[in-house]
Design a protein around this motif. Structure first.
Motif, PDB file in Angstrom:
ATOM      1  N   ARG A  39    -108.403  92.639  20.013  1.00  0.00           N
ATOM      2  CA  ARG A  39    -109.497  92.297  20.274  1.00  0.00           C
ATOM      3  C   ARG A  39    -110.649  91.762  19.345  1.00  0.00           C
ATOM      4  O   ARG A  39    -111.277  90.419  19.443  1.00  0.00           O
ATOM      5  CB  ARG A  39    -110.383  93.072  21.403  1.00  0.00           C
ATOM      6  N   ALA A  40    -110.422  92.640  18.251  1.00  0.00           N
ATOM      7  CA  ALA A  40    -111.600  92.151  17.035  1.00  0.00           C
ATOM      8  C   ALA A  40    -110.487  91.967  15.868  1.00  0.00           C
ATOM      9  O   ALA A  40    -109.503  92.799  15.633  1.00  0.00           O
ATOM     10  CB  ALA A  40    -112.174  93.280  16.886  1.00  0.00           C
ATOM     11  N   LEU A  41    -111.009  91.233  14.857  1.00  0.00           N
ATOM     12  CA  LEU A  41    -110.302  91.200  13.557  1.00  0.00           C
ATOM     13  C   LEU A  41    -110.761  91.949  12.524  1.00  0.00           C
ATOM     14  O   LEU A  41    -109.872  92.461  11.724  1.00  0.00           O
ATOM     15  CB  LEU A  41    -110.498  89.679  12.937  1.00  0.00           C
ATOM     16  N   ALA A  42    -111.987  92.776  12.547  1.00  0.00           N
ATOM     17  CA  ALA A  42    -112.508  93.415  11.607  1.00  0.00           C
ATOM     18  C   ALA A  42    -113.762  93.959  12.357  1.00  0.00           C
ATOM     19  O   ALA A  42    -114.294  93.470  13.128  1.00  0.00           O
ATOM     20  CB  ALA A  42    -112.787  92.660  10.331  1.00  0.00           C
ATOM     21  N   PRO A  43    -114.352  95.122  11.689  1.00  0.00           N
ATOM     22  CA  PRO A  43    -115.677  95.699  12.385  1.00  0.00           C
ATOM     23  C   PRO A  43    -116.591  94.886  12.484  1.00  0.00           C
ATOM     24  O   PRO A  43    -116.951  93.772  11.287  1.00  0.00           O
ATOM     25  CB  PRO A  43    -115.931  96.940  11.065  1.00  0.00           C
ATOM     26  N   GLY A  44    -117.130  94.578  13.569  1.00  0.00           N
ATOM     27  CA  GLY A  44    -118.480  93.372  13.641  1.00  0.00           C
ATOM     28  C   GLY A  44    -117.732  92.451  13.967  1.00  0.00           C
ATOM     29  O   GLY A  44    -118.511  91.322  14.236  1.00  0.00           O
ATOM     30  N   GLN A  45    -116.393  91.888  14.079  1.00  0.00           N
ATOM     31  CA  GLN A  45    -116.008  90.591  14.013  1.00  0.00           C
ATOM     32  C   GLN A  45    -114.783  90.281  15.083  1.00  0.00           C
ATOM     33  O   GLN A  45    -113.723  90.868  15.230  1.00  0.00           O
ATOM     34  CB  GLN A  45    -115.063  90.070  12.829  1.00  0.00           C
ATOM     35  N   TRP A  46    -115.230  89.790  16.463  1.00  0.00           N
ATOM     36  CA  TRP A  46    -114.390  89.576  17.315  1.00  0.00           C
ATOM     37  C   TRP A  46    -113.293  88.545  16.996  1.00  0.00           C
ATOM     38  O   TRP A  46    -113.678  87.503  16.314  1.00  0.00           O
ATOM     39  CB  TRP A  46    -115.289  89.180  18.766  1.00  0.00           C
ATOM     40  N   ALA A  47    -112.060  88.558  17.946  1.00  0.00           N
ATOM     41  CA  ALA A  47    -111.180  87.523  17.658  1.00  0.00           C
ATOM     42  C   ALA A  47    -111.790  86.189  18.092  1.00  0.00           C
ATOM     43  O   ALA A  47    -112.492  86.147  19.287  1.00  0.00           O
ATOM     44  CB  ALA A  47    -109.967  87.908  18.340  1.00  0.00           C
ATOM     45  N   PRO A  48    -111.380  85.027  17.447  1.00  0.00           N
ATOM     46  CA  PRO A  48    -112.112  83.763  18.120  1.00  0.00           C
ATOM     47  C   PRO A  48    -111.673  83.415  19.747  1.00  0.00           C
ATOM     48  O   PRO A  48    -112.418  82.980  20.100  1.00  0.00           O
ATOM     49  CB  PRO A  48    -111.406  82.663  17.220  1.00  0.00           C
ATOM     50  N   ASP A  49    -110.377  83.934  19.956  1.00  0.00           N
ATOM     51  CA  ASP A  49    -109.980  83.879  21.234  1.00  0.00           C
ATOM     52  C   ASP A  49    -110.276  84.949  22.272  1.00  0.00           C
ATOM     53  O   ASP A  49    -109.514  85.220  23.161  1.00  0.00           O
ATOM     54  CB  ASP A  49    -108.535  83.351  21.383  1.00  0.00           C
ATOM     55  N   ILE A  50    -111.326  85.793  22.011  1.00  0.00           N
ATOM     56  CA  ILE A  50    -111.596  86.903  22.739  1.00  0.00           C
ATOM     57  C   ILE A  50    -111.553  86.635  24.099  1.00  0.00           C
ATOM     58  O   ILE A  50    -111.143  87.465  25.159  1.00  0.00           O
ATOM     59  CB  ILE A  50    -112.985  87.688  22.241  1.00  0.00           C
ATOM     60  N   LYS A  51    -112.193  85.589  24.783  1.00  0.00           N
ATOM     61  CA  LYS A  51    -112.295  85.136  26.173  1.00  0.00           C
ATOM     62  C   LYS A  51    -110.947  85.242  26.675  1.00  0.00           C
ATOM     63  O   LYS A  51    -110.595  85.819  27.695  1.00  0.00           O
ATOM     64  CB  LYS A  51    -112.852  83.961  26.509  1.00  0.00           C
ATOM     65  N   ALA A  52    -110.007  84.467  26.177  1.00  0.00           N
ATOM     66  CA  ALA A  52    -108.767  84.404  26.662  1.00  0.00           C
ATOM     67  C   ALA A  52    -108.061  85.685  26.687  1.00  0.00           C
ATOM     68  O   ALA A  52    -107.048  86.198  27.656  1.00  0.00           O
ATOM     69  CB  ALA A  52    -107.812  83.506  25.928  1.00  0.00           C
ATOM     70  N   ILE A  53    -108.088  86.551  25.690  1.00  0.00           N
ATOM     71  CA  ILE A  53    -107.794  87.909  25.473  1.00  0.00           C
ATOM     72  C   ILE A  53    -108.161  88.969  26.755  1.00  0.00           C
ATOM     73  O   ILE A  53    -107.287  89.547  27.262  1.00  0.00           O
ATOM     74  CB  ILE A  53    -108.073  88.599  24.015  1.00  0.00           C
ATOM     75  N   LEU A  54    -109.606  88.725  26.793  1.00  0.00           N
ATOM     76  CA  LEU A  54    -110.132  89.751  27.956  1.00  0.00           C
ATOM     77  C   LEU A  54    -109.204  89.102  29.434  1.00  0.00           C
ATOM     78  O   LEU A  54    -109.264  89.962  30.213  1.00  0.00           O
ATOM     79  CB  LEU A  54    -111.556  89.438  27.829  1.00  0.00           C
ATOM     80  N   HIS A  55    -109.162  87.714  29.609  1.00  0.00           N
ATOM     81  CA  HIS A  55    -108.704  87.545  30.756  1.00  0.00           C
ATOM     82  C   HIS A  55    -107.449  87.867  30.886  1.00  0.00           C
ATOM     83  O   HIS A  55    -107.051  88.346  32.132  1.00  0.00           O
ATOM     84  CB  HIS A  55    -108.828  85.792  30.688  1.00  0.00           C
ATOM     85  N   ARG A  56    -106.606  87.817  30.048  1.00  0.00           N
ATOM     86  CA  ARG A  56    -104.990  88.284  30.041  1.00  0.00           C
ATOM     87  C   ARG A  56    -105.068  90.113  30.691  1.00  0.00           C
ATOM     88  O   ARG A  56    -104.516  90.217  31.251  1.00  0.00           O
ATOM     89  CB  ARG A  56    -104.305  88.054  28.733  1.00  0.00           C
ATOM     90  N   GLU A  57    -105.962  90.515  29.893  1.00  0.00           N
ATOM     91  CA  GLU A  57    -106.054  92.050  30.108  1.00  0.00           C
ATOM     92  C   GLU A  57    -106.531  92.282  31.453  1.00  0.00           C
ATOM     93  O   GLU A  57    -106.006  92.907  32.102  1.00  0.00           O
ATOM     94  CB  GLU A  57    -107.105  92.899  29.174  1.00  0.00           C
ATOM     95  N   ILE A  58    -107.588  91.291  31.877  1.00  0.00           N
ATOM     96  CA  ILE A  58    -108.016  91.535  33.371  1.00  0.00           C
ATOM     97  C   ILE A  58    -106.681  91.362  34.161  1.00  0.00           C
ATOM     98  O   ILE A  58    -106.545  92.143  35.219  1.00  0.00           O
ATOM     99  CB  ILE A  58    -109.308  90.864  33.618  1.00  0.00           C
ATOM    100  N   ASP A  59    -106.102  90.226  34.022  1.00  0.00           N
ATOM    101  CA  ASP A  59    -105.015  89.672  34.953  1.00  0.00           C
ATOM    102  C   ASP A  59    -103.982  90.864  35.147  1.00  0.00           C
ATOM    103  O   ASP A  59    -103.659  91.046  36.353  1.00  0.00           O
ATOM    104  CB  ASP A  59    -104.498  88.590  34.406  1.00  0.00           C
ATOM    105  N   SER A  60    -103.853  91.474  33.851  1.00  0.00           N
ATOM    106  CA  SER A  60    -102.757  92.594  34.041  1.00  0.00           C
ATOM    107  C   SER A  60    -103.080  93.888  34.750  1.00  0.00           C
ATOM    108  O   SER A  60    -102.359  94.634  35.117  1.00  0.00           O
ATOM    109  CB  SER A  60    -102.290  93.029  32.546  1.00  0.00           C
ATOM    110  N   ARG A  61    -104.699  93.894  35.042  1.00  0.00           N
ATOM    111  CA  ARG A  61    -104.948  95.092  35.603  1.00  0.00           C
ATOM    112  C   ARG A  61    -105.468  94.889  37.322  1.00  0.00           C
ATOM    113  O   ARG A  61    -105.887  95.957  37.750  1.00  0.00           O
ATOM    114  CB  ARG A  61    -106.442  95.647  34.866  1.00  0.00           C
TER     115      ARG A  61
END
Ligand SMILES: CC(C)(COP(=O)(O)OP(=O)(O)OC[C@H]1O[C@@H](n2cnc3c(N)ncnc32)[C@H](O)[C@@H]1OP(=O)(O)O)[C@@H](O)C(=O)NCCC(=O)NCCS
Length: 170
Positions: A39-61
């Protein structure tokens, strides 16, 4: 206000859950699991495609409809509604197979416009009660080290620090 909580399932609105979650992201939310899971690349830095990542996580749940947390190993999403409007979500995991069965609150978010009105505390208490009904008396959570506001709420509900997680890059 009329707050209700429900376990999300495959009929729930994954887009709305993703919107709510992604609109609530702050640098202070990032803890080691965000860094381990992409989800994050470094402390304080979200991945640029964080929204797509969260969508995939939610779908899987979002799976079978349930009224209560199972006693078996399980992971899912709980939703909070105020007068029918989605105002919060939590990712929860049950590990019923552990020597001392435990629950994990992986994520908990209240819509930023609705905070400081007691929703977060009610949501946490509902989740703790749902764990208890599944025979689980031990709950873990983790939170970014600078997320002081959330820590205050968790400590008020009886959570105590059990670990310090360290990370080294390079
Ligand atoms: C952490 C979070 C879930 C708390 O949700 P919330 O709805 O604001 O929580 P509450 O309203 O129950 O409590 C928050 C504060 O508001 C205060 N409050 C509650 N009802 C209130 C009211 N009617 N009037 C004024 N203040 C009130 C509480 O005293 C509490 O302060 P304290 O914890 O410092 O004592 C929310 O801030 C959030 O979504 N943050 C972003 C995501 C995050 O960091 N999640 C946690 C990490 S996993």
């Amino acid at each position: 206000m009329s707050i209700e909580f429900a376990i999300a399932d495959r009929g729930s609105n994954a887009d709305a859950l993703t919107e709510l979650f992604s609109a609530s992201l702050t640098a202070s939310y990032i803890s080691h699991s965000e860094l381990q899971g992409g989800r994050a690349l470094a402390p304080g830095q979200w991945a640029p495609d964080i929204k797509a990542i969260l969508h995939r996580e939610i779908d899987s749940r979002l799976r079978e409809p349930l009224k209560a947390f199972p006693k078996r190993d399980w992971f899912g999403v709980v939703q909070a509604f105020d007068d029918g409007a989605l105002v919060g979500l939590a990712f929860v995991t049950v590990t019923g197979s552990a020597p001392t069965p435990y629950g994990v609150i992986e994520d908990i978010v209240i819509d930023s416009a609705r905070r400081k009105a007691g929703f977060g505390e009610k949501f946490m208490r509902w989740i703790l009660d749902a764990f208890a009904q599944a025979g689980i008396r031990r709950t873990f959570l983790e939170s970014g080290i600078t997320n002081d506001r959330a820590h205050h709420l968790f400590e008020r509900l009886g959570f105590k620090k059990t670990s310090i997680v360290m990370m080294r890059d390079g």
